[in-house]
Design a protein around this motif. Structure first.
Motif, PDB file in Angstrom:
ATOM      1  N   GLY A  61     -20.799 -13.159 -24.380  1.00 46.40           N
ATOM      2  CA  GLY A  61     -20.280 -12.247 -23.370  1.00 46.40           C
ATOM      3  C   GLY A  61     -21.288 -11.447 -22.580  1.00 46.40           C
ATOM      4  O   GLY A  61     -20.894 -10.608 -21.768  1.00 46.40           O
ATOM      5  N   LEU A  62     -22.593 -11.653 -22.801  1.00 43.50           N
ATOM      6  CA  LEU A  62     -23.574 -10.958 -21.963  1.00 43.50           C
ATOM      7  C   LEU A  62     -23.434 -11.461 -20.533  1.00 43.50           C
ATOM      8  O   LEU A  62     -23.436 -12.667 -20.284  1.00 43.50           O
ATOM      9  N   LYS A  63     -23.294 -10.539 -19.596  1.00 41.34           N
ATOM     10  CA  LYS A  63     -23.115 -10.905 -18.193  1.00 41.34           C
ATOM     11  C   LYS A  63     -24.443 -10.987 -17.449  1.00 41.34           C
ATOM     12  O   LYS A  63     -24.575 -11.717 -16.497  1.00 41.34           O
ATOM     13  N   GLY A  64     -25.419 -10.193 -17.865  1.00 44.24           N
ATOM     14  CA  GLY A  64     -26.708 -10.194 -17.193  1.00 44.24           C
ATOM     15  C   GLY A  64     -26.642  -9.475 -15.855  1.00 44.24           C
ATOM     16  O   GLY A  64     -25.672  -8.799 -15.536  1.00 44.24           O
ATOM     17  N   GLY A  65     -27.698  -9.632 -15.074  1.00 46.41           N
ATOM     18  CA  GLY A  65     -27.748  -9.014 -13.751  1.00 46.41           C
ATOM     19  C   GLY A  65     -27.598  -7.510 -13.814  1.00 46.41           C
ATOM     20  O   GLY A  65     -28.093  -6.847 -14.710  1.00 46.41           O
ATOM     21  N   ARG A  66     -26.859  -6.971 -12.860  1.00 49.66           N
ATOM     22  CA  ARG A  66     -26.692  -5.515 -12.753  1.00 49.66           C
ATOM     23  C   ARG A  66     -25.863  -4.927 -13.895  1.00 49.66           C
ATOM     24  O   ARG A  66     -25.889  -3.718 -14.113  1.00 49.66           O
ATOM     25  N   SER A  67     -25.148  -5.776 -14.634  1.00 50.39           N
ATOM     26  CA  SER A  67     -24.345  -5.264 -15.748  1.00 50.39           C
ATOM     27  C   SER A  67     -25.220  -4.658 -16.837  1.00 50.39           C
ATOM     28  O   SER A  67     -24.748  -3.876 -17.656  1.00 50.39           O
ATOM     29  N   LEU A  68     -26.506  -4.998 -16.845  1.00 48.86           N
ATOM     30  CA  LEU A  68     -27.417  -4.471 -17.859  1.00 48.86           C
ATOM     31  C   LEU A  68     -27.963  -3.086 -17.507  1.00 48.86           C
ATOM     32  O   LEU A  68     -28.576  -2.444 -18.345  1.00 48.86           O
ATOM     33  N   GLU A  69     -27.764  -2.641 -16.280  1.00 56.43           N
ATOM     34  CA  GLU A  69     -28.412  -1.413 -15.825  1.00 56.43           C
ATOM     35  C   GLU A  69     -27.951  -0.164 -16.561  1.00 56.43           C
ATOM     36  O   GLU A  69     -28.711   0.786 -16.712  1.00 56.43           O
ATOM     37  N   VAL A  70     -26.694  -0.138 -16.975  1.00 57.72           N
ATOM     38  CA  VAL A  70     -26.162   1.033 -17.666  1.00 57.72           C
ATOM     39  C   VAL A  70     -25.834   0.635 -19.098  1.00 57.72           C
ATOM     40  O   VAL A  70     -25.166  -0.379 -19.318  1.00 57.72           O
ATOM     41  N   PRO A  71     -26.295   1.400 -20.103  1.00 61.04           N
ATOM     42  CA  PRO A  71     -25.965   1.067 -21.485  1.00 61.04           C
ATOM     43  C   PRO A  71     -24.461   0.902 -21.671  1.00 61.04           C
ATOM     44  O   PRO A  71     -23.665   1.603 -21.062  1.00 61.04           O
ATOM     45  N   ASN A  72     -24.082  -0.052 -22.531  1.00 65.55           N
ATOM     46  CA  ASN A  72     -22.680  -0.410 -22.718  1.00 65.55           C
ATOM     47  C   ASN A  72     -22.339  -0.450 -24.195  1.00 65.55           C
ATOM     48  O   ASN A  72     -23.122  -0.956 -24.996  1.00 65.55           O
ATOM     49  N   CYS A  73     -21.171   0.067 -24.533  1.00 67.34           N
ATOM     50  CA  CYS A  73     -20.697   0.011 -25.914  1.00 67.34           C
ATOM     51  C   CYS A  73     -19.333  -0.661 -26.001  1.00 67.34           C
ATOM     52  O   CYS A  73     -18.697  -0.652 -27.050  1.00 67.34           O
ATOM     53  N   ASN A  74     -18.872  -1.260 -24.912  1.00 70.53           N
ATOM     54  CA  ASN A  74     -17.508  -1.781 -24.846  1.00 70.53           C
ATOM     55  C   ASN A  74     -17.368  -3.274 -25.111  1.00 70.53           C
ATOM     56  O   ASN A  74     -16.259  -3.750 -25.329  1.00 70.53           O
ATOM     57  N   ASN A  75     -18.444  -4.037 -25.068  1.00 64.81           N
ATOM     58  CA  ASN A  75     -18.356  -5.472 -25.292  1.00 64.81           C
ATOM     59  C   ASN A  75     -18.423  -5.733 -26.797  1.00 64.81           C
ATOM     60  O   ASN A  75     -19.488  -5.991 -27.361  1.00 64.81           O
ATOM     61  N   LYS A  76     -17.280  -5.668 -27.457  1.00 65.30           N
ATOM     62  CA  LYS A  76     -17.217  -5.737 -28.924  1.00 65.30           C
ATOM     63  C   LYS A  76     -17.712  -7.076 -29.462  1.00 65.30           C
ATOM     64  O   LYS A  76     -18.359  -7.129 -30.501  1.00 65.30           O
ATOM     65  N   GLU A  77     -17.403  -8.178 -28.764  1.00 71.23           N
ATOM     66  CA  GLU A  77     -17.853  -9.495 -29.233  1.00 71.23           C
ATOM     67  C   GLU A  77     -19.377  -9.577 -29.216  1.00 71.23           C
ATOM     68  O   GLU A  77     -20.000 -10.014 -30.185  1.00 71.23           O
ATOM     69  N   LEU A  78     -19.981  -9.144 -28.127  1.00 70.94           N
ATOM     70  CA  LEU A  78     -21.426  -9.195 -27.987  1.00 70.94           C
ATOM     71  C   LEU A  78     -22.113  -8.293 -29.007  1.00 70.94           C
ATOM     72  O   LEU A  78     -23.036  -8.716 -29.716  1.00 70.94           O
ATOM     73  N   ILE A  79     -21.654  -7.076 -29.108  1.00 70.61           N
ATOM     74  CA  ILE A  79     -22.270  -6.131 -30.047  1.00 70.61           C
ATOM     75  C   ILE A  79     -22.065  -6.599 -31.485  1.00 70.61           C
ATOM     76  O   ILE A  79     -22.966  -6.500 -32.321  1.00 70.61           O
ATOM     77  N   GLY A  80     -20.895  -7.154 -31.783  1.00 67.11           N
ATOM     78  CA  GLY A  80     -20.646  -7.700 -33.115  1.00 67.11           C
ATOM     79  C   GLY A  80     -21.620  -8.812 -33.461  1.00 67.11           C
ATOM     80  O   GLY A  80     -22.117  -8.893 -34.591  1.00 67.11           O
ATOM     81  N   TYR A  81     -21.905  -9.678 -32.494  1.00 69.06           N
ATOM     82  CA  TYR A  81     -22.875 -10.754 -32.711  1.00 69.06           C
ATOM     83  C   TYR A  81     -24.267 -10.177 -32.981  1.00 69.06           C
ATOM     84  O   TYR A  81     -24.956 -10.597 -33.919  1.00 69.06           O
ATOM     85  N   ILE A  82     -24.687  -9.216 -32.177  1.00 69.59           N
ATOM     86  CA  ILE A  82     -26.020  -8.607 -32.362  1.00 69.59           C
ATOM     87  C   ILE A  82     -26.118  -7.978 -33.747  1.00 69.59           C
ATOM     88  O   ILE A  82     -27.096  -8.189 -34.466  1.00 69.59           O
ATOM     89  N   ILE A  83     -25.095  -7.257 -34.161  1.00 74.66           N
ATOM     90  CA  ILE A  83     -25.081  -6.632 -35.495  1.00 74.66           C
ATOM     91  C   ILE A  83     -25.211  -7.696 -36.578  1.00 74.66           C
ATOM     92  O   ILE A  83     -25.922  -7.514 -37.571  1.00 74.66           O
ATOM     93  N   SER A  84     -24.523  -8.826 -36.393  1.00 71.85           N
ATOM     94  CA  SER A  84     -24.544  -9.880 -37.420  1.00 71.85           C
ATOM     95  C   SER A  84     -25.943 -10.488 -37.593  1.00 71.85           C
ATOM     96  O   SER A  84     -26.266 -10.978 -38.667  1.00 71.85           O
ATOM     97  N   ILE A  85     -26.754 -10.441 -36.557  1.00 70.05           N
ATOM     98  CA  ILE A  85     -28.113 -10.998 -36.628  1.00 70.05           C
ATOM     99  C   ILE A  85     -29.086  -9.988 -37.250  1.00 70.05           C
ATOM    100  O   ILE A  85     -29.936 -10.351 -38.045  1.00 70.05           O
ATOM    101  N   PHE A  86     -28.951  -8.734 -36.898  1.00 73.88           N
ATOM    102  CA  PHE A  86     -29.814  -7.709 -37.478  1.00 73.88           C
ATOM    103  C   PHE A  86     -29.464  -7.517 -38.939  1.00 73.88           C
ATOM    104  O   PHE A  86     -30.258  -7.249 -39.758  1.00 73.88           O
TER     105      PHE A  86
END
Length: 129
Positions: A104-129
């Motif tokens: 679900g990472l969109k890239g581009g300008r979507s990265l400019e502001v920190p985000n906590c709403n993309n639960k699938e993406l953040i869940g994946y990152i947590i699973s790797i760390f």
């Protein structure tokens, strides 16, 4: 008491040498303003030069003076900041931009502001760390 949130934030190498600051100081300062971190929030840093998530940070203080200015490429704003301290560093390939786009990472300008709403993406990152 608020539940702590988990964020994905974009560390722009053209503005600051975040990796060097984290390795030397053990923390970075993050401008208070558009984003509303809370003490205890987790912030994963997507590094613009490496195009991957590399650092897991925790917000430990707010209303701080900037202490990382010597690592800035451009002149930093002299404003109050959050203090983000290093928890872990990841050096594998599973958090590359290509992999993150599958979750679900969109890239581009979507990265400019920190985000906590993309639960699938953040869940994946947590699973790797």
């Amino acid at each position: 008491m608020l539940n702590n949130r988990t964020w994905l934030a974009f560390a722009n190498r053209k503005r600051c040498r975040h990796t060097d600051a984290i390795h030397y100081l053990g923390f970075i300062n993050w401008r208070m303003g558009r984003v509303r971190f809370s003490i205890g929030d987790i912030v994963y840093l997507f590094m613009s030069d490496e195009r991957c998530v590399r650092f897991k940070m925790v917000v430990t203080a707010e209303n701080c003076k900037r202490e990382d200015q010597s690592f800035w490429v451009v002149t930093p704003h002299n404003e109050i900041t959050y203090k983000l301290e290093l928890l872990e560093e990841y050096e594998g390939t599973m958090l590359s931009e290509k992999e993150l786009c599958k979750y679900g990472l969109k890239g581009g300008r979507s990265l400019e502001v920190p985000n906590c709403n993309n639960k699938e993406l953040i869940g994946y990152i947590i699973s790797i760390f």
